[in-house]
Design a protein around this motif. Structure first.
Motif, PDB file in Angstrom:
ATOM      1  N   TYR A  74      67.021  42.613  62.001  1.00 12.56           N
ATOM      2  CA  TYR A  74      66.790  41.751  60.846  1.00 12.56           C
ATOM      3  C   TYR A  74      66.762  40.281  61.250  1.00 12.56           C
ATOM      4  N   ALA A  75      66.224  39.460  60.369  1.00  9.34           N
ATOM      5  CA  ALA A  75      66.348  38.006  60.437  1.00  9.34           C
ATOM      6  C   ALA A  75      66.904  37.566  59.093  1.00  9.34           C
ATOM      7  N   PRO A  76      67.887  36.683  59.074  1.00 12.02           N
ATOM      8  CA  PRO A  76      68.547  36.319  57.817  1.00 12.02           C
ATOM      9  C   PRO A  76      67.570  35.856  56.740  1.00 12.02           C
ATOM     10  N   GLY A  77      67.661  36.493  55.578  1.00  8.62           N
ATOM     11  CA  GLY A  77      66.850  36.095  54.447  1.00  8.62           C
ATOM     12  C   GLY A  77      65.406  36.539  54.478  1.00  8.62           C
ATOM     13  N   ALA A  78      64.976  37.139  55.580  1.00  5.62           N
ATOM     14  CA  ALA A  78      63.600  37.624  55.679  1.00  5.62           C
ATOM     15  C   ALA A  78      63.450  38.918  54.878  1.00  5.62           C
ATOM     16  N   ASP A  87      65.857  36.564  66.570  1.00  7.15           N
ATOM     17  CA  ASP A  87      65.427  35.172  66.455  1.00  7.15           C
ATOM     18  C   ASP A  87      63.901  35.150  66.523  1.00  7.15           C
ATOM     19  N   LEU A  88      63.278  35.049  65.380  1.00 12.00           N
ATOM     20  CA  LEU A  88      61.816  35.111  65.318  1.00 12.00           C
ATOM     21  C   LEU A  88      61.158  33.800  65.733  1.00 12.00           C
ATOM     22  N   ARG A  89      61.932  32.750  65.851  1.00 15.36           N
ATOM     23  CA  ARG A  89      61.357  31.446  66.188  1.00 15.36           C
ATOM     24  C   ARG A  89      61.355  31.176  67.684  1.00 15.36           C
ATOM     25  N   ASN A  90      62.383  31.621  68.374  1.00 16.96           N
ATOM     26  CA  ASN A  90      62.523  31.293  69.793  1.00 16.96           C
ATOM     27  C   ASN A  90      62.380  32.530  70.673  1.00 16.96           C
ATOM     28  N   GLY A  91      61.155  32.905  70.918  1.00 13.99           N
ATOM     29  CA  GLY A  91      60.887  33.974  71.870  1.00 13.99           C
ATOM     30  C   GLY A  91      61.115  35.378  71.364  1.00 13.99           C
ATOM     31  N   PHE A 113      62.359  41.490  71.479  1.00 14.66           N
ATOM     32  CA  PHE A 113      62.111  42.289  70.279  1.00 14.66           C
ATOM     33  C   PHE A 113      60.754  42.985  70.321  1.00 14.66           C
ATOM     34  N   LEU A 114      59.804  42.429  71.051  1.00 17.10           N
ATOM     35  CA  LEU A 114      58.489  43.055  71.142  1.00 17.10           C
ATOM     36  C   LEU A 114      58.546  44.418  71.821  1.00 17.10           C
ATOM     37  N   THR A 115      59.595  44.665  72.587  1.00 15.28           N
ATOM     38  CA  THR A 115      59.744  45.996  73.197  1.00 15.28           C
ATOM     39  C   THR A 115      60.260  47.007  72.171  1.00 15.28           C
ATOM     40  N   ILE A 116      60.791  46.506  71.075  1.00 18.54           N
ATOM     41  CA  ILE A 116      61.281  47.378  69.996  1.00 18.54           C
ATOM     42  C   ILE A 116      60.201  47.542  68.936  1.00 18.54           C
ATOM     43  N   ASN A 117      59.634  46.436  68.507  1.00 19.65           N
ATOM     44  CA  ASN A 117      58.540  46.463  67.541  1.00 19.65           C
ATOM     45  C   ASN A 117      57.428  45.552  68.052  1.00 19.65           C
TER      46      ASN A 117
END
Length: 203
Positions: free
Chosen positions: A5-9, A31-35, A44-48
């Motif tokens: 998850y990302a908070p509030g997303a 952390d969707l903003r930093n890498g 995370f790209l290895t997960i999704n």
């Protein structure tokens, strides 16, 4: 199970659903903003490979993505909690209808308002669309507690999540007091309170 998850997303929606369902799960922040790194340092790209949340990792390692699919999966794991009507019923398709509407007509129209590179024309078009769509939702909620009537469902978890974004992008919901009342009603649910606290959105 593990929820990324990302908070509030939009991952807040399955987070609420998991707690409402009373299921055992863990969470890992992304952390969707930093890498796109997870809090444990995993790419995370290895997960999704799609690169966005939510993602739900099952015990056997299978990863389920797309919020509308995830919340229905969660609901079906705990049918006694009545988070979605039974498969094959008209009511189930009505929940699916709401999930599709929230995803395509509300969620996607918020995207330009969050994106720094969006033009003012794109933002104005998004706001116009949102006003039309929220007027429709407000009309449906005028005489019911939740989208499906008196029963809270996973569609409400998603709508509540999307409504919460209005404050972050200065989108005024005051024209529809019924939406404010709905937000307060959903926010008062213990599972929702727990999810908000867990994501650092509520002290």
């Amino acid at each position: 199970m593990k929820l990324y998850y990302a908070p509030g997303a939009c991952s807040l929606s399955p987070h609420i659903a998991l707690l409402e369902a009373g299921l055992d799960f863990t969470t890992e922040r992304v952390d969707l903003r930093n890498g796109r790194q997870t809090e444990s340092g995993v790419d995370f790209l290895t997960i999704n490979p799609k690169g966005y949340v939510p993602a739900l990792e099952l015990k056997d390692g299978t990863v389920l993505t797309e919020g509308a699919a995830i919340v229905q999966f969660i609901a079906d794991l705990a049918p006694d909690r009545r988070l979605a009507p039974s498969n094959g019923t008209l009511e189930r398709y009505q929940v699916m209808e709401w999930l599709s509407f929230i995803s395509g007509e509300l969620h996607k129209n918020f995207s330009p308002l969050f994106r720094p590179t969006s033009s003012e024309d794109a933002k104005d078009a998004a706001r116009t669309n949102l006003r039309t769509r929220f007027a429709y939702v407000a009309g449906k909620l005028a005489e019911r507690d939740y989208l499906m009537g008196s029963q809270f469902t996973v569609a409400d978890a998603y709508l509540f999540t999307v409504l919460s974004w209005a404050a972050f992008v200065q989108f005024d919901l005051s024209d529809w007091p019924v939406l404010g009342a709905y937000q307060q009603r959903v926010a008062a649910r213990p599972a929702v309170q727990q999810a908000l606290r867990a994501e650092g959105l509520l002290k």
